[in-house]
Design an enzyme around this catalytic site. Structure first.
Site, PDB file in Angstrom:
ATOM      1  N   GLY A   6       0.813  -1.203   0.000  1.00 45.42           N
ATOM      2  CA  GLY A   6       0.000   0.000   0.000  1.00 45.42           C
ATOM      3  C   GLY A   6       0.844   1.250   0.000  1.00 45.42           C
ATOM      4  O   GLY A   6       2.084   1.212  -0.105  1.00 45.42           O
ATOM      5  N   ASN A  28      -3.021  -8.633  -0.086  1.00 41.65           N
ATOM      6  CA  ASN A  28      -3.931  -9.244  -1.064  1.00 41.65           C
ATOM      7  C   ASN A  28      -4.169  -8.334  -2.266  1.00 41.65           C
ATOM      8  O   ASN A  28      -4.942  -8.678  -3.159  1.00 41.65           O
ATOM      9  CB  ASN A  28      -5.263  -9.632  -0.410  1.00 41.65           C
ATOM     10  CG  ASN A  28      -6.066  -8.435   0.068  1.00 41.65           C
ATOM     11  OD1 ASN A  28      -5.621  -7.292  -0.001  1.00 41.65           O
ATOM     12  ND2 ASN A  28      -7.265  -8.700   0.570  1.00 41.65           N
ATOM     13  N   THR A  31      -6.295  -3.013  -2.213  1.00 43.07           N
ATOM     14  CA  THR A  31      -6.090  -1.575  -2.400  1.00 43.07           C
ATOM     15  C   THR A  31      -4.618  -1.250  -2.645  1.00 43.07           C
ATOM     16  O   THR A  31      -4.302  -0.159  -3.110  1.00 43.07           O
ATOM     17  CB  THR A  31      -6.578  -0.762  -1.183  1.00 43.07           C
ATOM     18  OG1 THR A  31      -5.903  -1.202  -0.004  1.00 43.07           O
ATOM     19  CG2 THR A  31      -8.078  -0.917  -0.992  1.00 43.07           C
ATOM     20  N   GLY A  32      -3.726  -2.171  -2.338  1.00 42.30           N
ATOM     21  CA  GLY A  32      -2.311  -1.988  -2.645  1.00 42.30           C
ATOM     22  C   GLY A  32      -2.021  -2.357  -4.095  1.00 42.30           C
ATOM     23  O   GLY A  32      -2.921  -2.717  -4.858  1.00 42.30           O
ATOM     24  N   ALA A 110      -0.523  -0.191  13.084  1.00 46.56           N
ATOM     25  CA  ALA A 110      -0.781   1.107  12.451  1.00 46.56           C
ATOM     26  C   ALA A 110      -2.245   1.439  12.672  1.00 46.56           C
ATOM     27  O   ALA A 110      -3.115   1.032  11.909  1.00 46.56           O
ATOM     28  CB  ALA A 110      -0.446   1.055  10.964  1.00 46.56           C
ATOM     29  N   TYR A 141     -14.373   1.628   9.579  1.00 44.71           N
ATOM     30  CA  TYR A 141     -12.940   1.901   9.716  1.00 44.71           C
ATOM     31  C   TYR A 141     -12.599   2.281  11.155  1.00 44.71           C
ATOM     32  O   TYR A 141     -11.679   1.723  11.759  1.00 44.71           O
ATOM     33  CB  TYR A 141     -12.544   3.022   8.763  1.00 44.71           C
ATOM     34  CG  TYR A 141     -11.063   3.334   8.741  1.00 44.71           C
ATOM     35  CD1 TYR A 141     -10.147   2.401   8.275  1.00 44.71           C
ATOM     36  CD2 TYR A 141     -10.584   4.570   9.160  1.00 44.71           C
ATOM     37  CE1 TYR A 141      -8.791   2.684   8.237  1.00 44.71           C
ATOM     38  CE2 TYR A 141      -9.235   4.868   9.124  1.00 44.71           C
ATOM     39  CZ  TYR A 141      -8.338   3.931   8.674  1.00 44.71           C
ATOM     40  OH  TYR A 141      -6.997   4.219   8.642  1.00 44.71           O
ATOM     41  N   LYS A 145     -10.357  -0.157  13.833  1.00 45.31           N
ATOM     42  CA  LYS A 145      -9.092   0.265  14.428  1.00 45.31           C
ATOM     43  C   LYS A 145      -9.170   0.302  15.950  1.00 45.31           C
ATOM     44  O   LYS A 145      -8.198  -0.044  16.648  1.00 45.31           O
ATOM     45  CB  LYS A 145      -8.700   1.643  13.882  1.00 45.31           C
ATOM     46  CG  LYS A 145      -8.318   1.649  12.406  1.00 45.31           C
ATOM     47  CD  LYS A 145      -7.055   0.854  12.138  1.00 45.31           C
ATOM     48  CE  LYS A 145      -6.564   1.060  10.709  1.00 45.31           C
ATOM     49  NZ  LYS A 145      -5.322   0.307  10.421  1.00 45.31           N
ATOM     50  N   TYR A 155      -3.170  -8.664  24.055  1.00 49.27           N
ATOM     51  CA  TYR A 155      -2.023  -9.545  23.837  1.00 49.27           C
ATOM     52  C   TYR A 155      -0.835  -9.123  24.689  1.00 49.27           C
ATOM     53  O   TYR A 155      -0.085  -9.972  25.193  1.00 49.27           O
ATOM     54  CB  TYR A 155      -1.649  -9.582  22.351  1.00 49.27           C
ATOM     55  CG  TYR A 155      -2.277 -10.743  21.622  1.00 49.27           C
ATOM     56  CD1 TYR A 155      -1.539 -11.860  21.284  1.00 49.27           C
ATOM     57  CD2 TYR A 155      -3.622 -10.735  21.298  1.00 49.27           C
ATOM     58  CE1 TYR A 155      -2.116 -12.947  20.634  1.00 49.27           C
ATOM     59  CE2 TYR A 155      -4.222 -11.800  20.650  1.00 49.27           C
ATOM     60  CZ  TYR A 155      -3.460 -12.900  20.317  1.00 49.27           C
ATOM     61  OH  TYR A 155      -4.038 -13.972  19.685  1.00 49.27           O
ATOM     62  N   HIS A 177      -3.267   6.930  -4.435  1.00 50.59           N
ATOM     63  CA  HIS A 177      -4.056   6.729  -5.646  1.00 50.59           C
ATOM     64  C   HIS A 177      -4.751   8.034  -6.000  1.00 50.59           C
ATOM     65  O   HIS A 177      -5.333   8.694  -5.135  1.00 50.59           O
ATOM     66  CB  HIS A 177      -5.092   5.622  -5.429  1.00 50.59           C
ATOM     67  CG  HIS A 177      -5.687   5.126  -6.703  1.00 50.59           C
ATOM     68  ND1 HIS A 177      -6.678   5.809  -7.370  1.00 50.59           N
ATOM     69  CD2 HIS A 177      -5.420   4.027  -7.448  1.00 50.59           C
ATOM     70  CE1 HIS A 177      -7.004   5.154  -8.462  1.00 50.59           C
ATOM     71  NE2 HIS A 177      -6.261   4.059  -8.532  1.00 50.59           N
TER      72      HIS A 177
END
Length: 321
Positions: A6, A28, A31-32, A110, A141, A145, A155, A177
Site C-alpha cells: 500500500g 492481497n 487496495t495496494g 498502524a 474503519y 481500528k 495480547y 491513488h
C-alpha cells in the site's frame, strides 16, 4: 509487514530494506499494488506474498518485527469494502498478533487518528477516548481500528507480546491513488487537470497533514523502541481544508476555481495531534515542511498523469523552488 504494497507500507518497505533488513510483504492487493513495490522487488532481501491476512499466517524462519498496516484507508475504499475493512481490523490483526507471539517478535499496529472521531478535545492527546459514531458510514474503519487497539493491548497484558500502537494522522505523498477520495491527491489531480477543486462542506474544517517520509520515520522509531503507545504520529500544524486547496492551487499554478460540495457524514471538524509523547518517548517530530511536501507530491502526480492530461495553464515550479 501486512499491507506492505500500500501507500505507507511500500515506503516503509523501502526504508527497512535500506537498513539491510529482510522484508516479507503480505498483501492481497485489494487496495495496494505491485507497482508500489517494483523497486523493492529488485532487492533480494524483499519478498511479496499475495495472501489474505484474515486467514492464519505462516512465515518461515525467524521474525523480529511484525507491522500490521493492512486495511483500506481512504473513505472511498472502506465504504466500498466495509466487511473486508472490519475483518482485516479484527481477524487480520489477530493473525498478525499470533504470528508475533509465536515468533517472539515486536508487534506494531498502524492505528489511526480516526479513533478520536469528531473530537471534543483539541489538539488530540493519546489519553482522549474519542467521540465516534459506532453505526455511521465511517464506523467500519473507526471501530475496526479501535477493536485492533484493544486486541493489541490484550495480547500485551495476557500474552506478554511486545506491542506498540501508532495513531497515524493524515499522511500524504507519492504513491497515493489519484482517485481514492482523500483530500491531497484529489486537490492535486484536480489542479493538474485544470478542473475545479472540490471542497467538501464549508472548507473551514481543519486537518494536519504529515509527509510520508516523516510518518515512516515515526513508525520506525516506534518499532525500534519499547514504547507501548498509543503514540500520535502526525504534523501538529493545523490548516483548514480550504487553505490546503488554495495552497495546492498556488503551487501548481492553476487557475482552477474552488467549488463546495456536500459535506461527508460524521466528518471531523477539527483534527490536529498533540505529539508530546512522540517527542518524549521516540525523539520524533516531523521535518518536511508543508510547501516542500506538497511540491514533491505535485511533481510525482504530474509525472503519473502525463503532460497530455495537464492543462496548458498549469505552470509547475521546479522541485527546489
Amino acid at each position: 509487514m501486512t499491507g506492505g504494497a500500500g501507500f505507507l507500507g511500500s515506503h516503509l518497505c523501502e526504508q527497512l530494506l535500506s537498513r539491510g533488513t529482510e522484508v516479507v510483504c503480505l498483501d492481497n492487493l485489494i487496495t495496494g499494488s505491485r507497482r508500489n513495490v517494483e523497486e523493492c522487488a529488485r532487492n533480494p532481501l524483499f519478498r511479496l506474498v499475495e495472501c489474505d491476512v484474515t486467514r492464519p499466517l505462516s512465515v518461515a524462519g525467524e521474525v523480529d518485527l511484525v507491522l500490521h498496516l493492512a486495511s483500506p484507508a481512504s473513505p472511498k475504499d472502506y465504504q466500498r469494502l466495509p466487511i473486508e475493512t472490519m475483518l482485516v481490523g479484527g481477524q487480520g490483526c489477530l493473525h498478525a498478533l499470533e504470528l508475533a507471539a509465536d515468533k517472539g517478535a515486536r508487534f506494531v499496529l498502524a492505528s489511526t487518528s480516526e479513533v478520536y472521531g469528531d473530537p471534543l478535545e483539541h489538539p488530540q492527546r493519546e489519553s482522549y477516548w474519542g467521540n465516534v459514531n459506532p453505526v455511521g458510514p465511517r464506523a467500519v474503519y473507526d471501530e475496526a481500528k479501535r477493536y485492533a487497539e484493544a486486541l493489541t493491548c490484550a495480547y500485551r497484558r495476557e500474552r506478554g507480546t511486545r506491542t506498540g500502537i501508532a495513531r497515524i494522522f493524515n499522511s500524504y505523498g507519492p504513491r497515493m491513488h489519484p482517485d481514492d477520495g482523500r483530500m491531497v491527491p484529489t486537490f492535486v489531480c484536480e489542479a493538474l487537470r485544470a478542473e475545479p477543486l472540490t471542497v467538501a462542506g464549508s472548507g473551514e474544517q481543519t486537518r494536519s497533514v504529515c509527509y510520508v517520509s516523516d510518518t515512516v520515520r515515526g513508525l520506525l522509531a516506534l518499532a525500534d523502541s519499547e514504547s507501548e503507545g498509543p503514540v500520535n504520529i502526525g504534523n501538529p500544524h493545523e490548516h483548514s481544508v480550504r487553505q490546503l486547496a488554495e495552497m495546492i492551487r498556488e503551487l501548481v499554478g492553476s487557475d482552477s476555481p474552488i467549488d463546495s460540495t456536500v459535506g461527508a457524514v460524521d466528518d471531523p471538524q477539527r483534527r490536529c495531534p498533540d505529539i508530546t509523547v512522540a517527542g518524549e518517548q521516540l525523539g520524533w517530530q516531523p521535518e518536511i515542511g508543508l510547501r516542500e511536501g506538497l511540491l514533491r507530491t505535485i511533481h510525482w502526480f504530474a509525472g503519473q498523469l502525463g503532460a497530455d492530461t495537464a492543462s496548458d495553464r498549469v505552470r509547475l515550479p521546479t522541485a527546489g523552488s
